[in-house]
Design a protein around this motif. Structure first.
Motif, mmCIF file in Angstrom:
data_model
loop_
_atom_site.group_PDB
_atom_site.id
_atom_site.type_symbol
_atom_site.label_atom_id
_atom_site.label_comp_id
_atom_site.label_asym_id
_atom_site.label_seq_id
_atom_site.Cartn_x
_atom_site.Cartn_y
_atom_site.Cartn_z
ATOM 1 N N LEU A 67 3.255 2.317 3.286
ATOM 2 C CA LEU A 67 4.623 2.873 3.229
ATOM 3 C C LEU A 67 5.896 3.695 2.166
ATOM 4 O O LEU A 67 4.397 3.819 0.770
ATOM 5 N N PRO A 68 6.540 4.356 2.769
ATOM 6 C CA PRO A 68 6.937 5.504 1.173
ATOM 7 C C PRO A 68 7.324 4.647 0.466
ATOM 8 O O PRO A 68 7.665 4.818 -1.196
ATOM 9 N N ALA A 69 8.404 3.707 -0.294
ATOM 10 C CA ALA A 69 8.849 3.297 -0.652
ATOM 11 C C ALA A 69 8.311 1.761 -1.172
ATOM 12 O O ALA A 69 8.020 0.659 -0.301
ATOM 13 N N LYS A 70 8.177 1.234 -2.799
ATOM 14 C CA LYS A 70 8.033 0.132 -3.418
ATOM 15 C C LYS A 70 8.406 -1.524 -2.406
ATOM 16 O O LYS A 70 7.927 -2.106 -2.120
ATOM 17 N N ASN A 71 9.987 -0.876 -2.251
ATOM 18 C CA ASN A 71 10.861 -2.462 -1.635
ATOM 19 C C ASN A 71 10.023 -2.670 -0.334
ATOM 20 O O ASN A 71 9.880 -3.535 0.158
ATOM 21 N N ALA A 72 10.073 -1.588 0.021
ATOM 22 C CA ALA A 72 9.561 -1.532 1.388
ATOM 23 C C ALA A 72 8.076 -2.439 1.695
ATOM 24 O O ALA A 72 7.887 -3.477 2.562
ATOM 25 N N ARG A 73 7.554 -1.916 0.856
ATOM 26 C CA ARG A 73 5.929 -2.647 0.883
ATOM 27 C C ARG A 73 6.150 -4.071 0.333
ATOM 28 O O ARG A 73 5.221 -4.682 0.861
ATOM 29 N N ALA A 76 -1.545 -0.450 6.531
ATOM 30 C CA ALA A 76 -0.261 -0.242 7.714
ATOM 31 C C ALA A 76 0.306 -0.207 5.875
ATOM 32 O O ALA A 76 1.752 0.247 5.369
ATOM 33 N N ILE A 77 1.169 -1.150 4.996
ATOM 34 C CA ILE A 77 1.933 -1.735 3.618
ATOM 35 C C ILE A 77 1.270 -0.383 3.124
ATOM 36 O O ILE A 77 2.891 -0.250 2.615
ATOM 37 N N LYS A 124 8.815 -5.880 1.146
ATOM 38 C CA LYS A 124 9.766 -6.605 2.148
ATOM 39 C C LYS A 124 7.925 -6.988 3.346
ATOM 40 O O LYS A 124 8.327 -7.666 3.725
ATOM 41 N N THR A 125 7.974 -5.920 3.149
ATOM 42 C CA THR A 125 6.963 -5.764 4.577
ATOM 43 C C THR A 125 5.389 -6.905 3.652
ATOM 44 O O THR A 125 5.090 -8.163 4.987
ATOM 45 N N ALA A 184 3.277 -7.566 14.734
ATOM 46 C CA ALA A 184 4.150 -7.497 14.034
ATOM 47 C C ALA A 184 4.958 -6.090 12.637
ATOM 48 O O ALA A 184 5.309 -5.769 12.940
ATOM 49 N N ILE A 185 3.888 -5.524 12.239
ATOM 50 C CA ILE A 185 3.667 -4.774 11.201
ATOM 51 C C ILE A 185 2.512 -3.916 11.801
ATOM 52 O O ILE A 185 3.202 -3.108 11.357
#
Length: 315
Positions: free
Chosen positions: A231-237, A227-228, A239-240, A128-129
């Motif tokens: 990710l460029p954005a802290k919020n995306a990291r 993979a986490i 959330k994932t 999934a990730i």
């Protein structure tokens, strides 16, 4: 201890379960937390099964695996707690020899099943990730069914030698087990024959089979974390990573107590027996209670569905 329990015999008709040795007078009070844990485990896991069945948005591989986990937790709790409570409440200490070996088998079955399911869930999170675009093509219903069947067969076959070996051994010392259930080490340690084969096989299952599960889970999460962090954005990291939070909590709730119990059984010879037995029982019954709470609190769809059910009942 009665004289009858000391007589020589090659195959006892019954075993005697002592409950928590040394704390007999406190059995009624000790039964309260175990009863609460059992009720929470039964209601929580049944609620999870009902919600996943009725909520179409949860018809995904991760929740299919979680349903398998819920069923396994129901089996583990029901195999141990009712007999334990009958000892605490009614002093019903006898258990048939075959029933004892059956209980031993299903305890090991449950532990192996839970370990295999957690490994399958780690693979689900990895796909999934790390490869989200191919998630639906990799984890099809057919593949999920094959993974589930493999975990089920492994859980059914690998524990079989333990009760078979235990049945062969002559029991010439005593038929008293200083625990409230028939654990593997508790039963085979009563045999007056060489128990090294049985003990080594139990250690093999723990270290090689469940250890391999831990290795693949760790490998999956190594790739997930890589993979986490890419990710460029802290919020995306955040959330994932949050999508893995429930699974990480479930892994911790299962493996830490299992490892603690196994090593304490083999190396904790200086630990007081009543403490040893009490902690072992609490640890083995914690995951079935905690798993539905963890997923209920951390999974929005399950939490929302639970709130909706309670709201509907009140109205």
């Amino acid at each position: 201890m009665s004289d009858s329990s000391r007589n020589n015999f090659t195959n006892p008709s019954t075993f005697i379960l002592l409950g928590i040795p040394g704390l007999d007078t406190a059995h009624v009070w000790i039964s309260i937390p175990f009863c609460v844990m059992y009720v929470v485990a039964i209601l929580g896991n049944i609620a999870i099964l009902f919600i996943v069945k009725t909520e179409l948005s949860l018809h995904e591989p991760m929740y299919y695996f979680f349903c398998m986990l819920a069923i396994t937790d129901l089996v583990l709790s029901t195999v141990i707690v009712p007999k334990m409570l009958s000892i605490f409440w009614f002093n019903s200490r006898e258990i048939d020899f075959s029933a004892c070996l059956t209980q031993l088998y299903f305890i090991q079955w449950s532990l192996l099943m839970e370990s295999g399911i957690l490994m399958a869930m780690a693979f689900d999170r990895y796909v999934a990730i790390c490869d989200p675009l191919r998630y639906s093509t990799i984890l099809t219903n057919s593949i999920v069914a094959k993974i589930g069947l493999t975990v089920l067969l492994r859980g059914a076959i690998l524990p079989l030698p333990s009760p078979l070996l235990a049945r062969q051994g002559p029991y010439c010392r005593t038929n008293v087990i200083p625990e409230p259930y028939c654990s593997h080490i508790g039963v085979v340690s009563l045999a007056c024959a060489d128990i090294r084969v049985s003990s080594y096989y139990g250690l093999f299952v723990l270290l090689c089979v469940m250890g391999l599960d831990v290795f693949f889970i760790a490998l999956s999460y190594t790739q997930i974390l890589r993979a986490i962090f890419r990710l460029p954005a802290k919020n995306a990291r955040l959330k994932t990573f949050g999508t893995c939070g429930s699974h990480i909590c479930t892994i911790s709730a299962f493996y830490i107590p299992v490892l603690f119990i196994s090593f304490m059984n083999r190396f904790g010879r200086n630990v007081p027996q009543h403490f040893h037995v009490l902690i072992s029982n609490l640890n083995i019954l914690m995951p079935p209670m905690l798993n539905p709470i963890i997923y209920g609190m951390r999974t929005k769809q399950i939490r929302d569905r639970l709130l909706w059910l309670f709201t509907q009942k009140r109205t």
